[in-house]
Scaffold this motif. Sequence first.
Motif, PDB file in Angstrom:
ATOM      1  N   UNK A  26      -1.542  -2.957  -5.182  1.00 16.27           N
ATOM      2  CA  UNK A  26      -2.554  -3.541  -4.305  1.00 16.27           C
ATOM      3  C   UNK A  26      -1.973  -3.859  -2.929  1.00 16.27           C
ATOM      4  N   UNK A  27      -0.794  -4.476  -2.899  1.00 15.78           N
ATOM      5  CA  UNK A  27      -0.184  -4.852  -1.622  1.00 15.78           C
ATOM      6  C   UNK A  27       0.254  -3.632  -0.823  1.00 15.78           C
ATOM      7  N   UNK A  28       0.851  -2.648  -1.487  1.00 10.06           N
ATOM      8  CA  UNK A  28       1.342  -1.458  -0.790  1.00 10.06           C
ATOM      9  C   UNK A  28       0.197  -0.635  -0.208  1.00 10.06           C
ATOM     10  N   UNK A  29      -0.939  -0.629  -0.907  1.00 11.75           N
ATOM     11  CA  UNK A  29      -2.088   0.155  -0.443  1.00 11.75           C
ATOM     12  C   UNK A  29      -2.584  -0.341   0.915  1.00 11.75           C
ATOM     13  N   UNK A  34       1.153   4.765  -1.156  1.00  8.21           N
ATOM     14  CA  UNK A  34       0.674   5.027  -2.507  1.00  8.21           C
ATOM     15  C   UNK A  34       1.841   5.437  -3.413  1.00  8.21           C
ATOM     16  N   UNK A  35       1.590   5.433  -4.711  1.00  5.17           N
ATOM     17  CA  UNK A  35       2.588   5.922  -5.664  1.00  5.17           C
ATOM     18  C   UNK A  35       3.725   4.976  -5.943  1.00  5.17           C
ATOM     19  N   UNK A  36       3.507   3.663  -5.740  1.00  6.85           N
ATOM     20  CA  UNK A  36       4.618   2.729  -5.944  1.00  6.85           C
ATOM     21  C   UNK A  36       4.853   2.399  -7.416  1.00  6.85           C
ATOM     22  N   UNK A  37       3.916   2.760  -8.286  1.00  2.00           N
ATOM     23  CA  UNK A  37       4.070   2.408  -9.706  1.00  2.00           C
ATOM     24  C   UNK A  37       5.338   3.006 -10.298  1.00  2.00           C
ATOM     25  N   UNK A  38       5.631   4.271  -9.954  1.00  2.70           N
ATOM     26  CA  UNK A  38       6.835   4.904 -10.493  1.00  2.70           C
ATOM     27  C   UNK A  38       8.094   4.181 -10.030  1.00  2.70           C
ATOM     28  N   UNK A  39       8.095   3.740  -8.780  1.00  2.77           N
ATOM     29  CA  UNK A  39       9.250   3.013  -8.257  1.00  2.77           C
ATOM     30  C   UNK A  39       9.360   1.649  -8.948  1.00  2.77           C
TER      31      UNK A  39
END
Length: 220
Positions: A26-29, A34-39
């Motif tokens: 939510x914050x990165x968006x 995008x795509x921070x879940x993998x990190x």
Amino acid sequence: MKKYIIFDMDGTLLDTELLMIHCWEKAAEKYGILGVADVCHECIGTNSAETEHIFQKHYGQVFPIREIREEVISDFKTRVDAGPPLKPFAKEILQYLKGAGFQIAVASSTVSDMVKKELLAVGCLPYFDYVVGGDMAAHGKPAPDIFLAACKGLGCNPKETLIIEDSFYGIQAAHAAGAIPLMVPDLIQPSFEIRKLCRGVFADLLEVQKYIEGLCTNYF
């Protein structure tokens, strides 16, 4: 003979890892990232300094890690203000261990004040004899510092201490401390290399409790 056990918190006792990832997304968006879940998966079990390093490794120095992290922490605190969700059988295993005479510590990469606040909110803090947060260790997991600090606080030998973890880094830290690692995977199943470091891998904390009951019957 005294009995000692150390728990990780997030992903082990509290079902907060996925919630934290949602806060990061939510914050990165807001910054068009995008795509921070993998990190985030790569950061599980680390302290704030190592998390910052991992994000900058993937996104570069221009990634506004501190601004985003401040938003993440604020959002997360709001979501868990009434008490974070517990993992299945978390309170049951703590009740059993106290009744069985174990000395219990929690060793989390989260700062110690937040650890105490979250455990207090869910009624679990009184079960713990010692609390170690990420701000109390020189190096975060996978270094053994945080678990060695917990052992020192309990006054126990790591070789005689069970450590329950959900993350790769946590298992590596427990093994490096010379303790007995037990894994209850949360978001990521263990690799072959991680399994080799564990005394056992369990589906949930109820399985861990049954395993410990067997140890108590045979060894204590």
